[in-house]
Design an enzyme around this catalytic site. Structure first.
Site, short mmCIF file in Angstrom:
data_model
loop_
_atom_site.label_atom_id
_atom_site.label_comp_id
_atom_site.label_asym_id
_atom_site.label_seq_id
_atom_site.Cartn_x
_atom_site.Cartn_y
_atom_site.Cartn_z
N GLY A 194 0.83 -1.20 0.00
CA GLY A 194 0.00 0.00 0.00
C GLY A 194 0.86 1.24 0.00
N GLY A 233 -7.47 -0.33 -7.91
CA GLY A 233 -6.65 -0.38 -9.12
C GLY A 233 -5.18 -0.03 -8.91
CB ALA A 234 -3.19 1.17 -6.01
N GLY A 235 -2.88 -1.65 -7.30
CA GLY A 235 -2.07 -2.84 -7.54
C GLY A 235 -1.97 -3.16 -9.03
CG ASP A 236 -5.39 -4.13 -10.97
OD1 ASP A 236 -4.91 -5.20 -10.53
OD2 ASP A 236 -6.59 -3.81 -10.79
P1 ATP Z 1 -5.66 -3.00 -5.17
O1 ATP Z 1 -6.17 -4.37 -4.84
O2 ATP Z 1 -6.33 -1.89 -4.41
O3 ATP Z 1 -5.56 -2.72 -6.65
P2 ATP Z 1 -3.20 -4.04 -4.03
O4 ATP Z 1 -3.65 -4.35 -2.66
O5 ATP Z 1 -2.97 -5.11 -5.00
O6 ATP Z 1 -4.14 -2.92 -4.67
P3 ATP Z 1 -1.42 -2.09 -2.95
O7 ATP Z 1 -0.30 -2.62 -2.14
O8 ATP Z 1 -2.56 -1.47 -2.26
O9 ATP Z 1 -1.84 -3.22 -3.97
O10 ATP Z 1 -0.87 -0.98 -3.94
C1 ATP Z 1 0.06 -1.20 -4.97
C2 ATP Z 1 1.06 -0.08 -5.01
O11 ATP Z 1 0.39 1.17 -5.23
C3 ATP Z 1 1.83 0.09 -3.73
O12 ATP Z 1 2.99 -0.73 -3.75
C4 ATP Z 1 2.16 1.57 -3.74
O13 ATP Z 1 3.30 1.83 -4.53
C5 ATP Z 1 0.96 2.20 -4.43
N1 ATP Z 1 -0.04 2.64 -3.44
C6 ATP Z 1 -1.13 1.97 -2.99
N2 ATP Z 1 -1.83 2.67 -2.07
C7 ATP Z 1 -1.16 3.85 -1.94
C8 ATP Z 1 -1.36 5.04 -1.15
N3 ATP Z 1 -2.40 5.16 -0.31
N4 ATP Z 1 -0.46 6.05 -1.28
C9 ATP Z 1 0.59 5.95 -2.13
N5 ATP Z 1 0.85 4.87 -2.89
C10 ATP Z 1 -0.01 3.83 -2.82
#
Ligand code: ATP
Length: 319
Positions: free
Chosen positions: A229, A256-259
């Site tokens: 995150g 979508g951050a992870g994607d």
């Molecule tokens: P999702 O399922 O919401 O698409 P995820 O759980 O697979 O995401 P995350 O770890 O939440 O993946 O996010 C992926 C990347 O995005 C993180 O490694 C980080 O670089 C960035 N990121 C996610 N949330 C944040 C945040 N609140 N602020 C800044 N960067 C973020």
């Protein structure tokens, strides 16, 4: 060869018009196109990469709308099939005020679950430099067999296999089944990205320490990434490991951050596969991926929020 082929589900999330309500309390919903593998394909295209999506949609208004979104974003949709008997998948999703995400899926069955081996566009899959997939397509037949076949075809054609399990527990019959099936294709990947939440689910341990992560490492892997995150990510290869801080932004919706992160990472890997061997290069790639993930959290929804390359470069410059 630089095509990234993403396999799996594309669907419509219905999200409340106001934030912090339960599904029952929501006064109305708006359409948010999604499905992690489809988001990844669009993330790749948004930063200038070549992407194709392989999956199945309903032969209905929503299915045609989603295929149009792929094309409008420059994603090759020649691997998309349409089912005349089943609808495009829908999911109602809300982030409640207590921070819990609440999901309600309409898949009984939906078109994505009905993709068959025979419907696979093998030409597209064979031209992949990277073949990317999740685990939702493993849940039910016939899509499960189509998924396994597509992995085999991609591997034989020389593609790198990229896996983001994308755990959606409510879709599985049980947690045990989810864990077992997610891990059943674990060893075949070259590149895996898990979130801290998935790491905890798969290892049964509430820790992102190296000794815990490394229980998921396999000798044939080229890269294992754990995203944290806002805290950024950790990376593991055969020769080196390390971590990178995330970028502080004004987050409004993390969908979508992870994607975005995965799309950015894969786009850079197909451009120069030596990033998997040279730690300095990999760190640059993962900084870029962190920036793309961060930017995606600054707007509502996944697809509208996915960044262009200049936007990510701009964020990196400011830090
Ligand atoms: P999702 O399922 O919401 O698409 P995820 O759980 O697979 O995401 P995350 O770890 O939440 O993946 O996010 C992926 C990347 O995005 C993180 O490694 C980080 O670089 C960035 N990121 C996610 N949330 C944040 C945040 N609140 N602020 C800044 N960067 C973020």
């Amino acid at each position: 060869k630089d095509l990234i082929v993403s396999f799996g589900e594309m669907l419509i999330d219905f999200v409340p018009t106001v934030s912090g309500v339960s599904l029952a309390e929501a006064p109305g919903f708006i359409k948010a196109p999604g499905g992690a593998p489809a988001n990844v394909a669009i993330a790749v295209a948004r930063i200038g990469g070549r992407a194709a999506f392989v999956g199945k949609l309903g032969d209905d208004e929503f299915g045609r709308m989603l295929a149009g979104i792929l094309r409008d974003n420059g994603v090759d949709d020649s691997g998309v099939s349409f089912d005349t008997g089943a609808r495009t998948a829908l999911a109602f999703v809300t982030l409640r005020s207590d921070g819990e995400r609440e999901f309600m899926f309409y898949r009984n069955p939906s078109a994505d679950m009905l993709l068959t081996e025979g419907e696979l566009n093998l030409d597209v899959i064979k031209s992949a430099a990277v073949f990317h997939y999740g685990s939702i397509s493993l849940i039910t037949e016939p899509c499960r067999s189509a998924h396994l076949k597509a992995m085999e075809v991609a591997r034989e054609a020389g593609a790198l296999l990229s896996y983001d399990p994308n755990l959606r527990l409510p879709l599985w019959p049980s947690a045990e089944e989810a864990r077992e099936q997610i891990l059943s294709i674990w060893d075949q990947a070259d590149i895996i990205k898990v979130s801290d939440v998935e790491l905890e689910f798969l290892t049964g341990q509430e820790s992102v320490e190296d000794d815990v992560v490394l229980t998921l490492w396999r000798p044939a892997f080229k890269l294992l990434v754990v995203t944290l995150g806002e805290k950024g990510c950790k990376y593991y290869t055969k020769d080196f490991r390390g971590s990178l801080e995330g970028y502080a932004v004004d987050t409004v919706d993390t969908t979508g951050a992870g994607d975005a992160f995965v799309g950015a990472m894969l786009r850079k890997i197909v451009a120069d596969q030596t990033v998997l061997q040279v730690e300095g290069k990999l760190r640059e790639v993962l900084k870029f991926a962190n920036a793309c993930g961060a930017i995606t959290t600054t707007e509502k929804g996944a697809i509208p929020a996915l960044p262009t390359e200049p936007a990510a470069v701009e964020l990196l410059k400011r830090h």
